[in-house]
Write a protein that holds these residues in place. Sequence first.
Motif, PDB file in Angstrom:
ATOM      1  N   ALA A  28       0.838  -1.206   0.000  1.00  0.00           N
ATOM      2  CA  ALA A  28       0.000   0.000   0.000  1.00  0.00           C
ATOM      3  C   ALA A  28       0.871   1.252   0.000  1.00  0.00           C
ATOM      4  O   ALA A  28       1.885   1.318   0.700  1.00  0.00           O
ATOM      5  N   THR A  29       0.454   2.223  -0.790  1.00  0.00           N
ATOM      6  CA  THR A  29       1.230   3.462  -0.901  1.00  0.00           C
ATOM      7  C   THR A  29       0.466   4.700  -0.442  1.00  0.00           C
ATOM      8  O   THR A  29       1.039   5.776  -0.351  1.00  0.00           O
ATOM      9  N   ASN A  30      -0.833   4.535  -0.161  1.00  0.00           N
ATOM     10  CA  ASN A  30      -1.610   5.699   0.269  1.00  0.00           C
ATOM     11  C   ASN A  30      -2.751   5.261   1.184  1.00  0.00           C
ATOM     12  O   ASN A  30      -3.069   4.079   1.306  1.00  0.00           O
ATOM     13  N   ALA A  52      -7.549   2.098   3.410  1.00  0.00           N
ATOM     14  CA  ALA A  52      -8.973   2.108   3.753  1.00  0.00           C
ATOM     15  C   ALA A  52      -9.688   0.931   3.099  1.00  0.00           C
ATOM     16  O   ALA A  52     -10.584   0.316   3.698  1.00  0.00           O
ATOM     17  N   THR A  53      -9.308   0.606   1.855  1.00  0.00           N
ATOM     18  CA  THR A  53      -9.899  -0.534   1.165  1.00  0.00           C
ATOM     19  C   THR A  53      -9.551  -1.842   1.874  1.00  0.00           C
ATOM     20  O   THR A  53     -10.404  -2.716   2.061  1.00  0.00           O
ATOM     21  N   LEU A  54      -8.288  -1.966   2.287  1.00  0.00           N
ATOM     22  CA  LEU A  54      -7.870  -3.157   3.013  1.00  0.00           C
ATOM     23  C   LEU A  54      -8.602  -3.278   4.352  1.00  0.00           C
ATOM     24  O   LEU A  54      -9.014  -4.371   4.749  1.00  0.00           O
ATOM     25  N   ASN A  95     -10.989  -6.297   5.551  1.00  0.00           N
ATOM     26  CA  ASN A  95     -10.684  -7.042   6.771  1.00  0.00           C
ATOM     27  C   ASN A  95     -11.874  -7.043   7.725  1.00  0.00           C
ATOM     28  O   ASN A  95     -12.175  -8.063   8.360  1.00  0.00           O
ATOM     29  N   GLU A  96     -12.559  -5.928   7.815  1.00  0.00           N
ATOM     30  CA  GLU A  96     -13.743  -5.861   8.684  1.00  0.00           C
ATOM     31  C   GLU A  96     -14.842  -6.806   8.196  1.00  0.00           C
ATOM     32  O   GLU A  96     -15.539  -7.432   8.999  1.00  0.00           O
ATOM     33  N   ALA A  97     -14.981  -6.915   6.873  1.00  0.00           N
ATOM     34  CA  ALA A  97     -15.964  -7.845   6.322  1.00  0.00           C
ATOM     35  C   ALA A  97     -15.576  -9.291   6.619  1.00  0.00           C
ATOM     36  O   ALA A  97     -16.436 -10.134   6.926  1.00  0.00           O
ATOM     37  N   ALA A 126      -4.341  -8.570  12.058  1.00  0.00           N
ATOM     38  CA  ALA A 126      -4.171  -7.903  10.769  1.00  0.00           C
ATOM     39  C   ALA A 126      -4.790  -6.511  10.809  1.00  0.00           C
ATOM     40  O   ALA A 126      -4.231  -5.552  10.265  1.00  0.00           O
ATOM     41  N   GLY A 127      -5.955  -6.393  11.452  1.00  0.00           N
ATOM     42  CA  GLY A 127      -6.591  -5.086  11.595  1.00  0.00           C
ATOM     43  C   GLY A 127      -5.721  -4.114  12.362  1.00  0.00           C
ATOM     44  O   GLY A 127      -5.666  -2.911  12.035  1.00  0.00           O
TER      45      GLY A 127
END
Length: 265
Positions: free
Chosen positions: A199-201, A206-208, A212-214, A248-249
Amino acid sequence: MIRANLLKVWQESVPLLLVRRGIQAHSTSAMRRRFCSSEQRGALAVTRFWQPRRYYSADLRSTARTCWRCRQSTSQTGVLCDNAQCATVQPVGSATYFDVLLGKSATFDVDIAQLRRRFLRLQQAVHPDSFSQREDTERQLAEAQSAWINHAYATLKDPLQRAHYLLELSGRAVREEDQVTNPELLMEVMEMREQIEAATNSEQIATLQKHNEAEIAAAIRELSQAFAAGNLDAAQRGANRLQYLRRAGQAIHAWEPGKRVVVPH
């Protein structure tokens, strides 16, 4: 007389001070020194630790014990004596967190709002501040019950801790430091770590995080199904995966550009 009564209750139940998910109890040496003669201390040496119940405890709610003060019958799951004229704080017994806080057999599916209401009522009943002027015996019992209730609530309100507690009640050893050995889960760990490192931004992070929450929500549903079916192997695998997803979160939350990612497994 009070000391003799408390000793009898102690021999019939478990030590007061519980640790780590209520599965082992604190050494009884301090309580033996306070309430027992030298001969009685020797007799109590065998009660040093409480082993976890190996079965769900639906039977406890219909059985009774004896109040250490008034000697009247009182419920196994109550924190106070059922005799309204006594209402003395009782020792922590062998009831599970589910018995005391929810009045039901152990189950993964918990009504959190009901749990919170019951927790607040119980804490109000045994809050140590309310017993600051009482005799040492009852004050110490109130402190022990309050600590036990706090830990019970913290355990049951959290899906991962609740799963671990259920597994321990069923005789499954669970240690948070255990590493993942399931090949599929190990691969998932590695892929998640690579995605976080790549990830660079903040948008990618936020997508990850959303993904992960799902996955966490899905893992909790799978745990519910496993426990409902009595499939403890699946439940243990599910608990391991949920623990990893939680870690991971944490790694996602701690992400910084160029910072090395650590996802414990």
